[in-house]
Design a protein around this motif. Structure first.
Motif, PDB file in Angstrom:
ATOM      1  N   LYS A   1       0.836  -1.202   0.000  1.00 43.06           N
ATOM      2  CA  LYS A   1       0.000   0.000   0.000  1.00 43.06           C
ATOM      3  C   LYS A   1       0.870   1.250   0.000  1.00 43.06           C
ATOM      4  O   LYS A   1       0.607   2.205  -0.738  1.00 43.06           O
ATOM      5  CB  LYS A   1      -0.909  -0.019   1.229  1.00 43.06           C
ATOM      6  CG  LYS A   1      -1.891   1.114   1.291  1.00 43.06           C
ATOM      7  CD  LYS A   1      -2.784   0.985   2.517  1.00 43.06           C
ATOM      8  CE  LYS A   1      -3.740   2.148   2.629  1.00 43.06           C
ATOM      9  NZ  LYS A   1      -4.565   2.063   3.839  1.00 43.06           N
TER      10      LYS A   1
ATOM     11  N   ALA B   1       2.388   1.708  -3.368  1.00 40.80           N
ATOM     12  CA  ALA B   1       1.381   2.209  -4.308  1.00 40.80           C
ATOM     13  C   ALA B   1       1.136   3.699  -4.076  1.00 40.80           C
ATOM     14  O   ALA B   1       1.052   4.481  -5.030  1.00 40.80           O
ATOM     15  CB  ALA B   1       0.080   1.428  -4.160  1.00 40.80           C
ATOM     16  N   GLN B   2       1.032   4.093  -2.815  1.00 39.36           N
ATOM     17  CA  GLN B   2       0.836   5.512  -2.505  1.00 39.36           C
ATOM     18  C   GLN B   2       2.047   6.328  -2.930  1.00 39.36           C
ATOM     19  O   GLN B   2       1.904   7.438  -3.447  1.00 39.36           O
ATOM     20  CB  GLN B   2       0.583   5.705  -1.007  1.00 39.36           C
ATOM     21  CG  GLN B   2      -0.771   5.229  -0.545  1.00 39.36           C
ATOM     22  CD  GLN B   2      -0.936   5.333   0.966  1.00 39.36           C
ATOM     23  OE1 GLN B   2       0.028   5.517   1.698  1.00 39.36           O
ATOM     24  NE2 GLN B   2      -2.170   5.195   1.431  1.00 39.36           N
TER      25      GLN B   2
ATOM     26  N   SER C   1       4.114   5.592  -5.331  1.00 44.46           N
ATOM     27  CA  SER C   1       4.081   5.666  -6.793  1.00 44.46           C
ATOM     28  C   SER C   1       3.065   6.709  -7.247  1.00 44.46           C
ATOM     29  O   SER C   1       3.350   7.521  -8.131  1.00 44.46           O
ATOM     30  CB  SER C   1       3.733   4.294  -7.365  1.00 44.46           C
ATOM     31  OG  SER C   1       3.580   4.361  -8.754  1.00 44.46           O
ATOM     32  N   THR C   2       1.893   6.695  -6.622  1.00 39.45           N
ATOM     33  CA  THR C   2       0.865   7.685  -6.959  1.00 39.45           C
ATOM     34  C   THR C   2       1.358   9.092  -6.643  1.00 39.45           C
ATOM     35  O   THR C   2       1.149  10.019  -7.428  1.00 39.45           O
ATOM     36  CB  THR C   2      -0.428   7.389  -6.172  1.00 39.45           C
ATOM     37  OG1 THR C   2      -0.856   6.062  -6.476  1.00 39.45           O
ATOM     38  CG2 THR C   2      -1.521   8.368  -6.516  1.00 39.45           C
TER      39      THR C   2
END
Length: 173
Positions: free
Chosen positions: A72, A75-76, A78-79
């Protein structure tokens, strides 16, 4: 009866009755141990095994949770990187737009200032020409009066004379 002292290997071999009584006591102690102590030991061992299994399960769950949290987080991250790149690109585009607008306004202002200066110069040029015509006319009238020996009083004559002199000067240019 006198017993003879045992010698050699016989010293280490016990009598048969000693072996029998030792076996009977060993069996009694083993049964007592098996009957009373083994259930408590088994319960303690089972409890410890359950705790260990529970801790292993908790550790496995914690590892899974950590892996999920890491995924998670990645992913955050990367975002966030994508968002930061987008914001950076938008800022660059806006900066380019602002620079282009400022340049356009500066060019427009420069053109207006140039046009205004050109009009001012043209206006001043026309004023200078009119002023010079008046002064040249007055000088020409005075000069003509001195040459003719009389003062030119009539404005129409004076005006026509001045205009013809100015035209002559303009033609010589």
């Amino acid at each position: 009866m006198m017993t003879q002292a045992a010698s050699g290997i016989d010293l280490f071999i016990p009598e048969v009755y000693d072996i029998v009584w030792s076996l009977i006591i060993l069996v009694i102690v083993a049964v007592f141990f098996y009957k009373f102590f083994m259930p408590k030991f088994n319960a303690i061992f089972d409890e410890r095994a359950a705790k260990i299994q529970g801790n292993i399960a908790k550790a496995e769950q914690a590892r899974k949770d950590a892996d999920e949290a890491k995924a998670k987080y990645e992913a955050q991250l990367s975002t966030a990187r994508v968002d930061a790149a987008k914001i950076r690109d938008d800022a660059r585009a806006e900066a380019s737009h602002i620079i282009a607008d400022a340049r356009s306004r500066a060019e427009s202002d420069a053109a207006q200032i140039t046009a205004s200066a050109q009009r001012s110069i043209e206006s001043q040029h026309q004023q200078a020409i009119v002023s010079l015509k008046g002064e040249v006319g007055a000088l020409a009238t005075a000069l003509a009066g001195k040459i003719l020996g009389a003062k030119l009083e009539d404005n129409d004559v004076q005006s026509s004379m001045i205009d013809s002199m100015i035209d002559d000067l303009g033609a010589k240019k």
